[in-house]
Design a protein around this motif. Structure first.
Motif, PDB file in Angstrom:
ATOM      1  N   ALA A  49       0.831  -1.208   0.000  1.00 24.12           N
ATOM      2  CA  ALA A  49       0.000   0.000   0.000  1.00 24.12           C
ATOM      3  C   ALA A  49       0.864   1.256   0.000  1.00 24.12           C
ATOM      4  O   ALA A  49       0.577   2.213  -0.724  1.00 24.12           O
ATOM      5  N   GLY A  50       1.911   1.269   0.789  1.00 28.40           N
ATOM      6  CA  GLY A  50       2.786   2.438   0.829  1.00 28.40           C
ATOM      7  C   GLY A  50       3.513   2.657  -0.486  1.00 28.40           C
ATOM      8  O   GLY A  50       3.637   3.793  -0.962  1.00 28.40           O
ATOM      9  N   ALA A  51       3.993   1.576  -1.095  1.00 29.19           N
ATOM     10  CA  ALA A  51       4.681   1.706  -2.378  1.00 29.19           C
ATOM     11  C   ALA A  51       3.717   2.137  -3.480  1.00 29.19           C
ATOM     12  O   ALA A  51       4.076   2.928  -4.351  1.00 29.19           O
ATOM     13  N   PHE A  55       4.756   5.673  -5.230  1.00 28.29           N
ATOM     14  CA  PHE A  55       5.266   5.647  -6.601  1.00 28.29           C
ATOM     15  C   PHE A  55       4.096   5.461  -7.565  1.00 28.29           C
ATOM     16  O   PHE A  55       3.483   4.401  -7.611  1.00 28.29           O
ATOM     17  N   ARG A  56       3.836   6.462  -8.331  1.00 27.76           N
ATOM     18  CA  ARG A  56       2.641   6.497  -9.185  1.00 27.76           C
ATOM     19  C   ARG A  56       2.657   5.421 -10.266  1.00 27.76           C
ATOM     20  O   ARG A  56       1.651   4.793 -10.549  1.00 27.76           O
ATOM     21  N   GLY A  57       3.764   5.173 -10.908  1.00 25.17           N
ATOM     22  CA  GLY A  57       3.815   4.221 -12.010  1.00 25.17           C
ATOM     23  C   GLY A  57       3.990   2.775 -11.571  1.00 25.17           C
ATOM     24  O   GLY A  57       4.029   1.879 -12.402  1.00 25.17           O
ATOM     25  N   LEU A  58       4.105   2.533 -10.273  1.00 25.49           N
ATOM     26  CA  LEU A  58       4.363   1.177  -9.778  1.00 25.49           C
ATOM     27  C   LEU A  58       3.122   0.298  -9.827  1.00 25.49           C
ATOM     28  O   LEU A  58       3.213  -0.890 -10.124  1.00 25.49           O
ATOM     29  N   ALA A  59       1.980   0.851  -9.557  1.00 21.01           N
ATOM     30  CA  ALA A  59       0.763   0.046  -9.472  1.00 21.01           C
ATOM     31  C   ALA A  59      -0.334   0.674 -10.323  1.00 21.01           C
ATOM     32  O   ALA A  59      -0.278   1.845 -10.693  1.00 21.01           O
TER      33      ALA A  59
END
Length: 98
Positions: A49-51, A55-59
């Protein structure tokens, strides 16, 4: 005439209770495994959840929406599990089982 009971000296042996129960150690090990597993799951959820929020493009948008809606509940779950494991450690000498 009524029959009467006469007190008699009774030899009562010295009784020492045994409070040890062998299955309690098994319960403690099982409870420690459950608490450790739950804490690991909550930690992984918190990292995801934190990542996803950091980081917008991560998920994907769906994962970021899920993370934004549930990150407070994940923090609460982590606090409750941490408190429960702390109480367990204080009462029964907590062992993660690793």
């Amino acid at each position: 005439m009524s029959p009467r009971t006469v007190p008699v000296d009774v030899d009562v042996p010295d009784i020492q209770p045994d409070f040890s129960a062998p299955f309690f150690q098994g319960f403690q090990v099982i409870a420690s495994y459950v608490l450790a597993g739950a804490m690991l799951v909550v930690l992984i959820m918190l990292i995801i959840a934190g990542a996803a929020l950091a980081f917008r493009g991560l998920a994907s948008d769906r994962v970021r929406t899920w993370a934004g809606e549930n990150i407070l509940w994940i923090f609460i779950a982590a606090a409750v599990l941490g408190g429960a494991s702390g109480l367990f450690a204080w009462f029964v000498n907590f062992d993660f089982g690793f």
